[in-house]
Write a protein that holds these residues in place. Structure first.
Motif, PDB file in Angstrom:
ATOM      1  N   GLU A  36      -2.786  94.085 114.393  1.00 33.97           N
ATOM      2  CA  GLU A  36      -4.314  93.598 114.721  1.00 33.97           C
ATOM      3  C   GLU A  36      -4.805  93.425 115.981  1.00 33.97           C
ATOM      4  OE1 GLU A  36      -3.473  89.728 112.567  1.00 33.97           O
ATOM      5  OE2 GLU A  36      -2.897  88.980 114.670  1.00 33.97           O
ATOM      6  N   VAL A  37      -6.259  93.396 116.136  1.00 39.85           N
ATOM      7  CA  VAL A  37      -6.865  93.303 117.675  1.00 39.85           C
ATOM      8  C   VAL A  37      -7.725  92.085 117.583  1.00 39.85           C
ATOM      9  CG1 VAL A  37      -8.460  94.477 119.050  1.00 39.85           C
ATOM     10  CG2 VAL A  37      -6.899  95.841 117.696  1.00 39.85           C
ATOM     11  N   ARG A  38      -7.448  91.402 118.850  1.00 42.05           N
ATOM     12  CA  ARG A  38      -8.095  90.294 119.092  1.00 42.05           C
ATOM     13  C   ARG A  38      -9.078  90.666 120.186  1.00 42.05           C
ATOM     14  NH1 ARG A  38      -5.836  84.584 121.411  1.00 42.05           N
ATOM     15  NH2 ARG A  38      -8.314  83.601 121.983  1.00 42.05           N
ATOM     16  N   ALA A  39     -10.403  90.996 120.007  1.00 43.25           N
ATOM     17  CA  ALA A  39     -11.421  91.411 120.987  1.00 43.25           C
ATOM     18  C   ALA A  39     -11.737  89.979 121.725  1.00 43.25           C
ATOM     19  CB  ALA A  39     -12.543  92.119 120.520  1.00 43.25           C
ATOM     20  N   VAL A  40     -11.470  89.934 123.123  1.00 41.46           N
ATOM     21  CA  VAL A  40     -11.719  88.654 123.906  1.00 41.46           C
ATOM     22  C   VAL A  40     -12.815  89.109 124.738  1.00 41.46           C
ATOM     23  CG1 VAL A  40     -11.228  87.052 125.510  1.00 41.46           C
ATOM     24  CG2 VAL A  40      -9.619  87.851 123.616  1.00 41.46           C
ATOM     25  N   THR A  41     -14.046  88.280 124.596  1.00 45.91           N
ATOM     26  CA  THR A  41     -15.099  88.459 125.718  1.00 45.91           C
ATOM     27  C   THR A  41     -15.458  87.307 126.486  1.00 45.91           C
ATOM     28  OG1 THR A  41     -16.274  90.104 124.301  1.00 45.91           O
ATOM     29  CG2 THR A  41     -17.659  89.089 125.975  1.00 45.91           C
ATOM     30  N   ALA A  42     -15.143  87.283 127.701  1.00 46.18           N
ATOM     31  CA  ALA A  42     -15.320  85.698 128.507  1.00 46.18           C
ATOM     32  C   ALA A  42     -16.647  85.944 129.278  1.00 46.18           C
ATOM     33  CB  ALA A  42     -14.233  85.599 129.457  1.00 46.18           C
ATOM     34  N   TRP A  43     -17.108  84.755 129.219  1.00 39.34           N
ATOM     35  CA  TRP A  43     -18.384  84.591 130.115  1.00 39.34           C
ATOM     36  C   TRP A  43     -18.342  83.360 131.012  1.00 39.34           C
ATOM     37  CZ3 TRP A  43     -21.742  80.214 129.448  1.00 39.34           C
ATOM     38  CH2 TRP A  43     -21.311  79.236 128.421  1.00 39.34           C
ATOM     39  N   VAL A  61     -28.297  81.631 127.108  1.00 38.14           N
ATOM     40  CA  VAL A  61     -28.318  82.934 127.383  1.00 38.14           C
ATOM     41  C   VAL A  61     -27.099  83.579 127.512  1.00 38.14           C
ATOM     42  CG1 VAL A  61     -29.010  83.281 129.861  1.00 38.14           C
ATOM     43  CG2 VAL A  61     -30.016  84.872 128.220  1.00 38.14           C
ATOM     44  N   PHE A  62     -26.136  82.765 128.160  1.00 39.23           N
ATOM     45  CA  PHE A  62     -25.063  83.475 128.842  1.00 39.23           C
ATOM     46  C   PHE A  62     -24.062  83.711 127.425  1.00 39.23           C
ATOM     47  CE2 PHE A  62     -26.763  81.270 132.488  1.00 39.23           C
ATOM     48  CZ  PHE A  62     -26.871  82.386 133.216  1.00 39.23           C
ATOM     49  N   PRO A  63     -23.722  82.718 126.659  1.00 39.43           N
ATOM     50  CA  PRO A  63     -22.973  82.957 125.492  1.00 39.43           C
ATOM     51  C   PRO A  63     -23.428  83.974 124.423  1.00 39.43           C
ATOM     52  CG  PRO A  63     -23.766  80.726 125.459  1.00 39.43           C
ATOM     53  CD  PRO A  63     -24.097  81.262 126.583  1.00 39.43           C
ATOM     54  N   GLN A  64     -25.034  83.848 124.352  1.00 40.75           N
ATOM     55  CA  GLN A  64     -25.733  84.690 123.516  1.00 40.75           C
ATOM     56  C   GLN A  64     -25.293  86.105 124.021  1.00 40.75           C
ATOM     57  OE1 GLN A  64     -29.516  83.041 123.291  1.00 40.75           O
ATOM     58  NE2 GLN A  64     -29.083  81.575 122.029  1.00 40.75           N
ATOM     59  N   THR A  65     -25.578  86.462 125.216  1.00 39.97           N
ATOM     60  CA  THR A  65     -25.350  87.927 125.793  1.00 39.97           C
ATOM     61  C   THR A  65     -23.946  88.342 125.697  1.00 39.97           C
ATOM     62  OG1 THR A  65     -27.164  87.450 127.303  1.00 39.97           O
ATOM     63  CG2 THR A  65     -25.462  89.142 127.759  1.00 39.97           C
ATOM     64  N   ALA A  66     -23.052  87.386 125.686  1.00 37.94           N
ATOM     65  CA  ALA A  66     -21.701  87.877 125.634  1.00 37.94           C
ATOM     66  C   ALA A  66     -21.510  88.309 124.056  1.00 37.94           C
ATOM     67  CB  ALA A  66     -20.642  86.617 126.003  1.00 37.94           C
ATOM     68  N   ARG A  67     -21.764  87.250 123.206  1.00 39.10           N
ATOM     69  CA  ARG A  67     -21.749  87.409 121.443  1.00 39.10           C
ATOM     70  C   ARG A  67     -22.485  88.950 121.465  1.00 39.10           C
ATOM     71  NH1 ARG A  67     -18.328  86.490 118.505  1.00 39.10           N
ATOM     72  NH2 ARG A  67     -18.473  84.002 119.035  1.00 39.10           N
ATOM     73  N   ARG A  68     -23.538  89.358 121.992  1.00 42.88           N
ATOM     74  CA  ARG A  68     -24.454  90.472 121.782  1.00 42.88           C
ATOM     75  C   ARG A  68     -23.446  91.604 122.162  1.00 42.88           C
ATOM     76  NH1 ARG A  68     -26.999  93.470 124.709  1.00 42.88           N
ATOM     77  NH2 ARG A  68     -27.345  91.814 126.263  1.00 42.88           N
ATOM     78  N   ILE A  85     -10.420  90.513 115.304  1.00 40.68           N
ATOM     79  CA  ILE A  85     -10.905  89.319 115.451  1.00 40.68           C
ATOM     80  C   ILE A  85     -11.824  89.294 116.713  1.00 40.68           C
ATOM     81  CG2 ILE A  85     -10.522  86.810 115.573  1.00 40.68           C
ATOM     82  CD1 ILE A  85      -7.615  87.711 114.282  1.00 40.68           C
ATOM     83  N   GLY A  86     -13.136  88.860 116.734  1.00 37.46           N
ATOM     84  CA  GLY A  86     -14.045  88.764 117.741  1.00 37.46           C
ATOM     85  C   GLY A  86     -13.793  87.445 118.382  1.00 37.46           C
ATOM     86  N   ASP A  87     -13.542  87.186 119.634  1.00 39.38           N
ATOM     87  CA  ASP A  87     -13.372  85.931 120.258  1.00 39.38           C
ATOM     88  C   ASP A  87     -14.302  85.982 121.514  1.00 39.38           C
ATOM     89  OD1 ASP A  87     -12.551  83.418 120.828  1.00 39.38           O
ATOM     90  OD2 ASP A  87     -10.401  83.778 121.270  1.00 39.38           O
ATOM     91  N   VAL A  88     -15.369  84.988 121.567  1.00 41.18           N
ATOM     92  CA  VAL A  88     -16.089  84.870 122.818  1.00 41.18           C
ATOM     93  C   VAL A  88     -15.737  83.561 123.390  1.00 41.18           C
ATOM     94  CG1 VAL A  88     -18.568  84.682 123.753  1.00 41.18           C
ATOM     95  CG2 VAL A  88     -18.044  86.451 121.789  1.00 41.18           C
ATOM     96  N   VAL A  89     -15.207  83.385 124.665  1.00 40.74           N
ATOM     97  CA  VAL A  89     -14.817  82.218 125.071  1.00 40.74           C
ATOM     98  C   VAL A  89     -15.676  82.127 126.432  1.00 40.74           C
ATOM     99  CG1 VAL A  89     -12.634  82.357 123.772  1.00 40.74           C
ATOM    100  CG2 VAL A  89     -13.101  83.581 125.941  1.00 40.74           C
ATOM    101  N   GLN A  90     -15.738  80.731 126.826  1.00 40.75           N
ATOM    102  CA  GLN A  90     -16.230  80.413 128.073  1.00 40.75           C
ATOM    103  C   GLN A  90     -15.074  80.312 129.049  1.00 40.75           C
ATOM    104  OE1 GLN A  90     -18.595  76.968 128.550  1.00 40.75           O
ATOM    105  NE2 GLN A  90     -18.898  77.252 130.575  1.00 40.75           N
ATOM    106  N   GLY A  91     -15.173  81.095 130.326  1.00 40.61           N
ATOM    107  CA  GLY A  91     -14.029  80.669 131.151  1.00 40.61           C
ATOM    108  C   GLY A  91     -13.940  82.019 131.978  1.00 40.61           C
ATOM    109  N   ASN A  92     -13.188  82.094 133.151  1.00 40.68           N
ATOM    110  CA  ASN A  92     -12.826  83.198 133.983  1.00 40.68           C
ATOM    111  C   ASN A  92     -12.164  84.149 133.191  1.00 40.68           C
ATOM    112  OD1 ASN A  92     -10.280  84.482 135.574  1.00 40.68           O
ATOM    113  ND2 ASN A  92     -12.212  84.026 136.862  1.00 40.68           N
ATOM    114  N   ALA A  93     -12.773  85.701 133.308  1.00 45.21           N
ATOM    115  CA  ALA A  93     -12.102  86.665 132.390  1.00 45.21           C
ATOM    116  C   ALA A  93     -10.537  86.997 132.405  1.00 45.21           C
ATOM    117  CB  ALA A  93     -13.072  87.768 132.540  1.00 45.21           C
ATOM    118  N   ALA A  94     -10.198  86.883 133.622  1.00 46.70           N
ATOM    119  CA  ALA A  94      -9.012  87.094 133.690  1.00 46.70           C
ATOM    120  C   ALA A  94      -8.128  85.974 133.237  1.00 46.70           C
ATOM    121  CB  ALA A  94      -8.320  87.171 135.189  1.00 46.70           C
TER     122      ALA A  94
END
Length: 149
Positions: A36-43, A61-68, A85-94
């Protein structure tokens, strides 16, 4: 990994070409390993100094852009038969990728993201993940474009 656990791959997704390739690679590998894959997008909110507070009119606009960006990347990859599984999270990407890597068997990131230093072969996020991940890391590069390809 026991017989019932799935092979877990974390893929960093920021909308850049290398991150799209990383996601494609992760899905292909997960398909081969029945994983399985967990796709992580941080903003993050951009840094603001005194006098710049009024420049951010809509903090949503920041979380919405990340989700888009993540949704667009997920739509472009053939994930049939692979749980993603898509995961959009707030924080430093690394930091967010390293946190997700705690429960992963592999992390896949693009060599460079959307940062401003185009001449670098390895971006700051991929470098941090490569040096600090608790599991193996694969860094995916785009193929250079030359006239004879």
């Amino acid at each position: 990994m026991d017989g019932e656990a799935r092979f877990r791959i974390v893929a960093g997704v920021d909308g850049s070409a290398p991150s799209r390739l990383a996601l494609e690679w992760a899905v292909t590998e997960a398909r081969l390993r029945h994983g399985e894959v967990r796709a992580v997008t941080a903003w993050e909110f951009p840094p603001v100094t005194v006098g710049m507070e009024g420049l951010i009119h809509d903090p949503d606009v920041f979380p919405q852009t990340a989700r888009r960006l993540q949704n667009e990347a997920l739509k472009r990859v053939d994930s049939e038969g692979v749980p993603v599984i898509g995961d959009v999270v707030q924080g430093n990407a690394a930091a967010m990728l390293l946190g997700a890597a705690e429960d992963a068997d592999l992390v896949v990131v693009g060599s460079r993201g959307l940062g401003g230093f185009a001449g670098l072969l390895l971006g700051s996020v991929s470098s941090q993940v490569l040096h600090h991940s608790p599991c193996p890391v694969l860094v995916v590069r785009t193929r250079s474009r030359t006239g004879d390809e």
